[in-house]
Design a protein around this motif. Structure first.
Motif, PDB file in Angstrom:
ATOM      1  N   LEU A 241      -2.098 -10.641 -43.039  1.00 48.59           N
ATOM      2  CA  LEU A 241      -3.285 -10.666 -42.477  1.00 48.59           C
ATOM      3  C   LEU A 241      -3.789  -9.456 -42.088  1.00 48.59           C
ATOM      4  CD1 LEU A 241      -2.866 -13.727 -39.955  1.00 48.59           C
ATOM      5  CD2 LEU A 241      -4.325 -13.523 -42.093  1.00 48.59           C
TER       6      LEU A 241
ATOM      7  N   ARG B 110      -2.235 -26.202 -31.494  1.00 51.27           N
ATOM      8  CA  ARG B 110      -2.228 -24.617 -31.356  1.00 51.27           C
ATOM      9  C   ARG B 110      -1.972 -24.213 -32.795  1.00 51.27           C
ATOM     10  NH1 ARG B 110      -1.487 -20.293 -33.132  1.00 51.27           N
ATOM     11  NH2 ARG B 110       0.082 -18.859 -32.395  1.00 51.27           N
TER      12      ARG B 110
ATOM     13  N   THR C 242      -5.720 -21.432 -36.734  1.00 50.61           N
ATOM     14  CA  THR C 242      -6.067 -20.314 -37.777  1.00 50.61           C
ATOM     15  C   THR C 242      -6.851 -20.883 -39.171  1.00 50.61           C
ATOM     16  OG1 THR C 242      -4.026 -19.090 -37.354  1.00 50.61           O
ATOM     17  CG2 THR C 242      -4.810 -18.767 -39.626  1.00 50.61           C
TER      18      THR C 242
ATOM     19  N   LYS D  63      -9.482 -10.972 -37.386  1.00 55.34           N
ATOM     20  CA  LYS D  63      -8.411 -11.261 -36.566  1.00 55.34           C
ATOM     21  C   LYS D  63      -7.473  -9.851 -35.828  1.00 55.34           C
ATOM     22  CE  LYS D  63      -7.276 -15.202 -39.257  1.00 55.34           C
ATOM     23  NZ  LYS D  63      -7.488 -16.055 -38.087  1.00 55.34           N
TER      24      LYS D  63
ATOM     25  N   PHE E 146      -6.076 -16.832 -28.517  1.00 56.35           N
ATOM     26  CA  PHE E 146      -4.761 -17.771 -28.833  1.00 56.35           C
ATOM     27  C   PHE E 146      -3.701 -16.854 -28.966  1.00 56.35           C
ATOM     28  CE2 PHE E 146      -4.166 -18.030 -33.262  1.00 56.35           C
ATOM     29  CZ  PHE E 146      -5.345 -17.583 -33.847  1.00 56.35           C
TER      30      PHE E 146
ATOM     31  N   HIS F 143       0.926 -15.910 -28.427  1.00 55.42           N
ATOM     32  CA  HIS F 143       2.274 -16.136 -28.123  1.00 55.42           C
ATOM     33  C   HIS F 143       2.093 -15.483 -26.658  1.00 55.42           C
ATOM     34  CE1 HIS F 143       2.625 -16.941 -32.302  1.00 55.42           C
ATOM     35  NE2 HIS F 143       2.035 -15.915 -32.527  1.00 55.42           N
TER      36      HIS F 143
ATOM     37  N   HIS G 188      -3.766 -13.283 -30.218  1.00 53.63           N
ATOM     38  CA  HIS G 188      -4.587 -13.198 -31.297  1.00 53.63           C
ATOM     39  C   HIS G 188      -5.827 -13.395 -30.792  1.00 53.63           C
ATOM     40  CE1 HIS G 188      -1.092 -13.193 -33.492  1.00 53.63           C
ATOM     41  NE2 HIS G 188      -0.696 -14.306 -33.363  1.00 53.63           N
TER      42      HIS G 188
ATOM     43  N   ASN H 271      -9.588 -13.615 -31.936  1.00 53.78           N
ATOM     44  CA  ASN H 271     -10.335 -13.808 -33.096  1.00 53.78           C
ATOM     45  C   ASN H 271     -11.570 -13.577 -32.915  1.00 53.78           C
ATOM     46  OD1 ASN H 271      -8.738 -15.639 -35.900  1.00 53.78           O
ATOM     47  ND2 ASN H 271      -7.419 -14.288 -34.391  1.00 53.78           N
TER      48      ASN H 271
ATOM     49  N   GLU I 257       2.948  -8.455 -34.475  1.00 54.10           N
ATOM     50  CA  GLU I 257       3.514  -9.050 -35.587  1.00 54.10           C
ATOM     51  C   GLU I 257       2.823  -9.262 -36.982  1.00 54.10           C
ATOM     52  OE1 GLU I 257       4.179 -13.266 -34.471  1.00 54.10           O
ATOM     53  OE2 GLU I 257       1.773 -13.369 -34.479  1.00 54.10           O
ATOM     54  N   HIS I 258       1.713  -8.812 -37.050  1.00 55.81           N
ATOM     55  CA  HIS I 258       1.113  -8.800 -38.379  1.00 55.81           C
ATOM     56  C   HIS I 258       1.372  -7.506 -39.094  1.00 55.81           C
ATOM     57  CE1 HIS I 258      -1.724 -12.230 -37.019  1.00 55.81           C
ATOM     58  NE2 HIS I 258      -0.528 -12.635 -37.088  1.00 55.81           N
TER      59      HIS I 258
HETATM   60  C1  2HG Z   1      -0.145 -17.386 -35.409  1.00 52.01           C
HETATM   61  O1  2HG Z   1       0.057 -17.015 -34.472  1.00 52.01           O
HETATM   62  C2  2HG Z   1      -0.516 -16.237 -36.411  1.00 52.01           C
HETATM   63  O2  2HG Z   1      -0.912 -18.700 -35.466  1.00 52.01           O
HETATM   64  C3  2HG Z   1      -1.969 -16.474 -37.044  1.00 52.01           C
HETATM   65  O3  2HG Z   1      -0.080 -15.174 -36.348  1.00 52.01           O
HETATM   66  C4  2HG Z   1      -2.918 -15.544 -36.187  1.00 52.01           C
HETATM   67  O4  2HG Z   1      -4.908 -16.703 -37.265  1.00 52.01           O
HETATM   68  C5  2HG Z   1      -4.193 -15.547 -36.450  1.00 52.01           C
HETATM   69  O5  2HG Z   1      -4.936 -14.807 -35.931  1.00 52.01           O
END
Ligand code: 2HG
Ligand code: ZN
Length: 463
Positions: free
Chosen positions: A75, A323, A327, A337, A370, A372, A379, A381, A418-419
């Motif tokens: 991403l 959850r 995406t 993102k 959303f 972790h 994240h 968005n 993480e991306h």
């Molecule tokens: C997630 O945690 C992925 O679902 C995608 O890292 C995050 O879509 C995203 O921004």
């Protein structure tokens, strides 16, 4: 195939599969960002390590840039080839080579999908615990290149915790065999760890030794509805103290609305500011009881307004879909993102601050939160209004990222949890790394890849 550089490649490696068809160039030249127009020179699909080395040596001599390429689910634009590069796709190197039951190691080729690696581990009664939503398409090589995180980092850590050895071809064409499955090795710098997360700028991963482990105990999954961001942290702290967490993920009500509109089933009545999917060990009655007690206590404190405990595997999967489906549900809106992290303790203040900045500065954007939360990884968005043109949205993206980068600097956070940095965040690397660090990183890159043939323009602004 008239290009003299390709004719030379063909002469050197007559067996190498090379694609130059426009449809193949378009397919292999982009990742999930879809922001750049793919324009590679060609696509090479090596079958073994010798062919990878041959391609890298050719690239050095012919001054051709290489874009190492896995499942291209990234991403951040790390696998985009938009400037006449050679895409080096590892998809034909996708075999499981060996299982070692004593060391619990799986030796695999880099093009293997994450899901295939997980399946291979299960066939031996073990697990490879890294797990991402894109498991069916992303590759082990790509996971290593970005130090992929995912849904269970809170329990198991990132990809870097599960790579016991790596074979890489450096930018200079040398083959390195790093760590070789050793549990302990104090003989100097750990070059294996340096490779992990280097986004294809130091070497091409041609083989990996995956550390496997015992399966997790049976779990229980709950969905909780929470009134606000402080409650998120309080509930996290409460559950962490009472159960063994396997996951602790959150999303905002806007995220839920999009997943429901995309066909998911509502699991809680009413509207809540935030939702948490919490998964914890529940093989024993005492563990299940501890989870229920934590739930009850959180309700008493007013940190949780409502919640549901999955009664079956199907129900647990339905809760997870709320959850994991975000995406996909947002994709048609072309969101911007982001993938930021701060220390867990800094989260409430950071979230409140960025919420206010976005509300005041960018009221036209819809913001979906959303991620972790138990890892301090958000994240955020940002969705443009339907009427906004791509140029106007492009300008806004830049403004939002500058604002976010400044907030991250203030809070000691990272622009990419993480991306990876890739193309998307390279202008903002300095919000997370000092000038001295970036200079050292560039020096390391020059040692591994003196001619800068591997993924130039990614991670750093100009080479
Ligand atoms: C997630 O945690 C992925 O679902 C995608 O890292 C995050 O879509 C995203 O921004
Ligand atoms: Zn994520």
């Amino acid at each position: 195939m008239q290009d003299p550089r390709l004719l030379e490649l063909r002469r050197r490696l007559p067996q190498l599969r090379l694609l130059t068809d426009p449809a193949d160039l378009a397919y292999y030249g982009q990742d999930w960002t879809r922001r750049w127009t793919p324009a590679p020179l060609a696509v090479a699909l090596p079958i073994d390590i010798a062919e990878v080395q041959g391609v890298v040596c050719w690239a050095n001599e012919q001054h051709v840039a290489i874009v190492p390429s896995g499942g291209r689910t990234g991403l951040s634009g790390g696998a985009v080839a938009a400037n006449g590069e050679l895409v080096l796709s590892l998809t034909r190197m996708q075999r499981v080579l060996e299982f070692d039951p004593i060391d619990r190691l799986l030796r695999v080729q880099p093009g293997l999908t994450l899901e295939a690696a997980q399946t291979a581990a299960r066939e031996h009664g073990l697990i490879y615990p890294v797990d991402l939503g894109s498991r069916g398409s992303c590759s082990i090589g790509g996971n290593i290149a970005t130090n992929a995180g995912g849904l269970h980092v809170i329990r198991h850590g990132n990809t870097r915790s599960w790579i016991a050895g790596l074979k890489v071809v450096t930018g200079a064409g040398e083959l390195l065999d790093l760590n070789r499955g050793l549990v302990k090795d104090a003989s100097g710098y750990d070059l294996r760890q340096l490779m992990i997360g280097s986004e294809g700028t130091l070497g091409v991963v041609v083989e990996a030794l995956l550390q496997l482990t015992a399966p997790l105990p049976a779990s229980q999954v709950m969905l909780l509805g929470l009134p606000g961001v402080d409650a998120l942290m309080q509930v996290f702290d409460l559950f962490r103290a009472r159960v063994s967490l396997q996951a602790f993920e959150f999303f905002s009500d806007r995220g839920l609305q999009h997943v429901l509109a995309n066909g998911a089933r509502r699991a809680l009545d009413g509207e809540h500011a935030y939702y948490v999917v919490v998964e914890f060990d529940a093989a024993l009655a005492a563990e299940r009881q501890a989870g229920e007690e934590a739930f009850g206590l959180a309700q008493q404190q007013g940190w949780v307004d409502d919640g549901v405990v999955a009664q079956s595997a199907a129900q647990a999967a339905a809760l997870w879909r709320l959850r994991e489906g975000i995406t996909e549900a947002l994709a048609p809106r072309g969101p911007y993102k982001t993938d930021v992290s701060v220390r867990i303790g800094a989260l409430p203040e950071f979230v409140r601050e960025v919420q206010a900045l976005l509300r005041d500065g960018f009221p036209q954007l819809e913001v979906v939160w959303f991620g972790h939360i138990g890892d301090g990884n958000l994240h955020i968005n940002l969705l443009p209004p339907e009427s906004m043109g791509s140029e106007a949205f492009g300008n806004l993206r830049g403004e939002v990222t500058s604002l976010l980068a400044a907030a991250l600097s203030r809070h000691g956070g990272s622009i990419s949890a993480e991306h990876g940095i890739g193309l998307v965040k390279r202008e903002y690397l300095s919000s997370s790394r000092s000038g001295a660090e970036i200079a050292l990183m560039r020096g390391i890159r020059a040692s591994f890849d003196p001619n800068g043939v591997l993924n130039p323009g990614k991670l750093f602004t100009a080479d």
